[in-house]
Design a protein around this motif. Structure first.
Motif, PDB file in Angstrom:
ATOM      1  N   UNK A 278      10.168  -8.233  16.428  1.00  0.00           N
ATOM      2  CA  UNK A 278      11.576  -8.339  16.028  1.00  0.00           C
ATOM      3  C   UNK A 278      12.202  -6.976  15.766  1.00  0.00           C
ATOM      4  N   UNK A 279      11.444  -5.893  15.978  1.00  0.00           N
ATOM      5  CA  UNK A 279      12.015  -4.553  15.783  1.00  0.00           C
ATOM      6  C   UNK A 279      13.235  -4.388  16.684  1.00  0.00           C
ATOM      7  N   UNK A 280      14.299  -3.912  16.077  1.00  0.00           N
ATOM      8  CA  UNK A 280      15.546  -3.731  16.815  1.00  0.00           C
ATOM      9  C   UNK A 280      16.442  -4.948  16.772  1.00  0.00           C
TER      10      UNK A 280
ATOM     11  N   UNK B 258      19.970  -5.360   8.270  1.00  0.00           N
ATOM     12  CA  UNK B 258      19.833  -4.317   9.273  1.00  0.00           C
ATOM     13  C   UNK B 258      18.557  -4.556  10.075  1.00  0.00           C
ATOM     14  N   UNK B 259      18.527  -4.145  11.367  1.00  0.00           N
ATOM     15  CA  UNK B 259      17.327  -4.355  12.188  1.00  0.00           C
ATOM     16  C   UNK B 259      16.121  -3.609  11.631  1.00  0.00           C
ATOM     17  N   UNK B 260      14.934  -4.165  11.872  1.00  0.00           N
ATOM     18  CA  UNK B 260      13.692  -3.501  11.519  1.00  0.00           C
ATOM     19  C   UNK B 260      13.444  -2.337  12.469  1.00  0.00           C
ATOM     20  N   UNK B 261      13.008  -1.231  11.912  1.00  0.00           N
ATOM     21  CA  UNK B 261      12.676  -0.075  12.744  1.00  0.00           C
ATOM     22  C   UNK B 261      11.211   0.318  12.605  1.00  0.00           C
ATOM     23  N   UNK B 262      10.536  -0.278  11.635  1.00  0.00           N
ATOM     24  CA  UNK B 262       9.146   0.109  11.358  1.00  0.00           C
ATOM     25  C   UNK B 262       8.440  -1.058  10.695  1.00  0.00           C
ATOM     26  N   UNK B 263       7.208  -1.331  11.095  1.00  0.00           N
ATOM     27  CA  UNK B 263       6.448  -2.453  10.553  1.00  0.00           C
ATOM     28  C   UNK B 263       4.971  -2.078  10.454  1.00  0.00           C
ATOM     29  N   UNK B 264       4.338  -2.481   9.362  1.00  0.00           N
ATOM     30  CA  UNK B 264       2.896  -2.312   9.255  1.00  0.00           C
ATOM     31  C   UNK B 264       2.337  -3.362   8.298  1.00  0.00           C
ATOM     32  N   UNK B 265       1.088  -3.699   8.503  1.00  0.00           N
ATOM     33  CA  UNK B 265       0.434  -4.672   7.637  1.00  0.00           C
ATOM     34  C   UNK B 265       0.137  -4.035   6.291  1.00  0.00           C
TER      35      UNK B 265
ATOM     36  N   UNK C 185      -2.124 -15.994   3.840  1.00  0.00           N
ATOM     37  CA  UNK C 185      -0.916 -15.356   3.325  1.00  0.00           C
ATOM     38  C   UNK C 185      -1.023 -13.862   3.626  1.00  0.00           C
ATOM     39  N   UNK C 186      -0.073 -13.372   4.406  1.00  0.00           N
ATOM     40  CA  UNK C 186      -0.102 -11.980   4.848  1.00  0.00           C
ATOM     41  C   UNK C 186       1.188 -11.280   4.446  1.00  0.00           C
ATOM     42  N   UNK C 187       1.068 -10.056   3.986  1.00  0.00           N
ATOM     43  CA  UNK C 187       2.239  -9.242   3.656  1.00  0.00           C
ATOM     44  C   UNK C 187       2.445  -8.204   4.748  1.00  0.00           C
ATOM     45  N   UNK C 188       3.661  -8.160   5.266  1.00  0.00           N
ATOM     46  CA  UNK C 188       4.021  -7.181   6.292  1.00  0.00           C
ATOM     47  C   UNK C 188       5.172  -6.342   5.754  1.00  0.00           C
ATOM     48  N   UNK C 189       4.947  -5.042   5.693  1.00  0.00           N
ATOM     49  CA  UNK C 189       5.961  -4.136   5.155  1.00  0.00           C
ATOM     50  C   UNK C 189       6.579  -3.307   6.274  1.00  0.00           C
ATOM     51  N   UNK C 190       7.726  -2.733   5.987  1.00  0.00           N
ATOM     52  CA  UNK C 190       8.400  -1.908   6.981  1.00  0.00           C
ATOM     53  C   UNK C 190       9.671  -1.325   6.428  1.00  0.00           C
ATOM     54  N   UNK C 191      10.543  -0.931   7.330  1.00  0.00           N
ATOM     55  CA  UNK C 191      11.810  -0.329   6.938  1.00  0.00           C
ATOM     56  C   UNK C 191      12.880  -0.757   7.918  1.00  0.00           C
ATOM     57  N   UNK C 192      14.093  -0.876   7.410  1.00  0.00           N
ATOM     58  CA  UNK C 192      15.217  -1.244   8.254  1.00  0.00           C
ATOM     59  C   UNK C 192      16.017   0.006   8.635  1.00  0.00           C
ATOM     60  N   UNK C 193      16.869  -0.173   9.621  1.00  0.00           N
ATOM     61  CA  UNK C 193      17.604   0.964  10.166  1.00  0.00           C
ATOM     62  C   UNK C 193      18.484   1.648   9.128  1.00  0.00           C
ATOM     63  N   UNK C 194      18.948   0.890   8.134  1.00  0.00           N
ATOM     64  CA  UNK C 194      19.819   1.490   7.123  1.00  0.00           C
ATOM     65  C   UNK C 194      19.027   2.099   5.974  1.00  0.00           C
TER      66      UNK C 194
END
Length: 545
Positions: free
Chosen positions: A146-148, A156-163, A183-192
């Motif tokens: 789903x990045x972008x 805001x779109x996701x730009x980065x994802x990691x477990x 149950x899994x946690x996925x972290x990341x960052x959005x474009x903003x």
């Protein structure tokens, strides 16, 4: 100009009540702890009590041998009544949806139990078909895909994802069908620049996603609306900005359409966490009305009927303000799960009064339940349902700036002469609505055929004749010249809601509404009860026999 409110929907929400339990002081010479310290100490004592009872209560509740209770919270009322909240494990695995609250009398005897899920947990084994590493890789890859792309209209779109950490084996019971899951946690960052932290639950047998949600930071903001006055708002912090997005109520949000008619608009946000100044010149003021109206509707449905959002699925709706140019209306659109408010004549009179919010959003509740056809007598019942529930939202809010009454849209001045859009005590006062049923009612515009049900609800709530309620004067007649006492608006609303959600169908007409509300009254209060008899007499009073 048509004097109507377009099809709409309703919200509600839940208030958190906290209290301090009084304790007797120790020796007179001992220093008196602060109220905050007293509360903390008593909470710790109550929590210890809950932990000590976990084992015996698990047996008393006839949980399986592999199930254990883990104390999570506890509260004790002034009369000694205890409310002990537990999470549950199964064979040592956390049970999602296994939480429950045990209510005890002061002597420790159980009064009642509230379970998140009533289903019994009995798994054949606790061996997953998919390994934890495979589950984590699979779900992380799904989020990376789903990045972008936006997660929803306001993110805001996701730009980065990691477990983040390993996938945890759990028991998923929330949907009433207990099974092994991860149950899994996925972290990341959005474009903003906003961080993202998603919790995903996947089936341990086939990897299907069972649930997912974005955990976000919320903040308590304030607003000053055109109609609601100064009110608290639940907002969301994104970087240095605060957004009109309410994570506690399904992520419902308010955006500015900038006088357009398409799209989701621009999410209202600022750096101060204070929105609007109460005037129409500030575009945030109408947004405050809309956001607060949506929150209040959510709270009303939640606290009154236990309904979790419009579709009862915990998902919040989008409110769009500043719709169109000189648009003198408001409407609910189920296809976008959103509601829109025009700015009225000359773009200086937004239609964001709180009973309009309740009215509009209640159309969504009707769509999710009886789905009453929007034509003929069923269309009148559809409109009346929104008027009834919009009125109840207004009473629930009880705002000093908008004292509750049985008039619809009295502050938005659609008529241009300061009169309400509709009157529930005597609907014909608007010049077009029907006070009583006749064979022609189904041929009227649904905003006028609704008068029969609106009149029924007022009479059932308050009774007939001249009276003053909350400072407003009413004089409600009856078709058969009967005198009615009324059973109160709260009971009347319970009966109408149960009929809507349990007995009404897409084609229900006024005769069906009479039958449905009588069944609802029998369910709630007993056949032949005073409430049941009042429903029958009130339908007769509006000529529905």
């Amino acid at each position: 100009m048509k004097r109507k409110l377009a099809a709409v929907a309703v919200l509600s929400a839940t208030a958190l009540l906290t209290g301090v339990i009084q304790v007797s002081t120790a020796a007179q010479a001992a220093p008196t702890p602060s109220l905050q310290a007293q509360a903390a100490q008593q909470h710790a004592t109550a929590l210890k009590l809950a932990a000590g009872q976990a084992g015996p209560l698990a047996k008393a509740l006839k949980l399986g041998d592999k199930e254990q209770l883990v104390a999570k919270d506890a509260a004790v009322d002034k009369d000694g009544t205890r409310h002990l909240r537990f999470e549950r494990t199964y064979a040592g695995l956390p049970v999602i949806g296994g939480d429950l609250v045990v209510h005890q009398k002061a002597d420790g005897s159980v009064k009642s139990v509230d379970k998140a899920v009533a289903a019994r947990i009995a798994l054949p084994n606790t061996t997953p078909k998919i390994a934890a590493d495979q589950a984590a890789t699979q779900v992380t890859a799904g989020v990376k895909a789903t990045i972008g792309a936006r997660a929803d209209a306001d993110e805001s779109p996701l730009t980065e994802v990691h477990q983040a950490g390993k996938a945890e084996l759990v028991v998923w019971a929330t949907d009433g069908n207990p099974r092994l899951a991860y149950r899994t946690t996925v972290e990341g960052q959005r474009a903003d620049g906003t961080p993202s932290r998603q919790i995903l639950v996947t089936d341990a047998a086939d990897g299907r996603v069972l649930a997912t949600h974005e955990t976000i930071e919320t903040a308590a903001g304030t607003g000053n609306g055109i109609f609601v006055g100064q009110v608290p708002l639940a907002t969301t912090q994104s970087g240095s900005n605060y957004q009109l997005k309410d994570a506690g109520r399904g992520g419902q949000s308010t955006s500015d359409l900038n006088n357009g008619t398409d799209g989701t608009g621009s999410l209202f946000a600022n750096t101060s966490n204070s929105f609007g100044d109460g005037t129409v010149n500030n575009r945030e003021s109408a947004a405050v009305d809309a956001q607060f109206g949506a929150a209040t509707t959510w709270d009303f449905y939640k606290s009154t009927f236990g309904r979790n959002g419009i579709r009862n699925d915990g998902v919040g709706a989008l409110s769009r303000v500043h719709y169109g140019s000189n648009y003198v209306n408001a409407f609910w659109d189920d296809s976008c799960f959103c509601m829109s408010y025009g700015d009225g004549s000359n773009n200086t009179a937004p239609l964001t009064e709180i009973d309009v919010a309740g009215h509009e959003m209640s159309h969504g509740v009707t769509a999710a339940t009886a789905n009453l056809n929007y034509a003929g007598e069923s269309g009148g019942l559809n409109e009346a349902t929104s008027d009834i529930m919009g009125t109840m939202v207004e009473w629930y809010a009880n705002l000093p700036s908008n004292p509750p009454n049985y008039w619809i849209g009295e502050l938005i001045n659609l008529n241009g002469n300061g009169t309400p859009l509709r009157y529930m005590d005597q609907p014909s006062k608007d010049g077009g609505s029907a006070d009583y049923w006749d064979a022609n009612v189904g041929n009227l515009d649904v905003h006028y055929s609704s008068g029969v049900a609106n009149h029924f609800f007022y009479l059932l709530s308050e009774g007939s004749g001249a009276k003053t309620i909350n400072g407003f004067s009413y004089n409600s007649p009856t078709y058969d010249n009967s005198t009615l006492a009324g059973i109160g608006r709260d009971k009347a609303a319970q009966i109408w809601y149960r009929a809507l959600t349990t007995y009404f169908t897409s084609t229900t007409d006024y005769a069906g509404a009479r039958a449905g509300t009588l069944s609802a009254a029998a369910d709630l209060y007993g056949s032949g009860s005073a409430e049941y008899n009042a429903v029958a007499a009130t339908w007769t009073a509006v000529n529905v026999n």
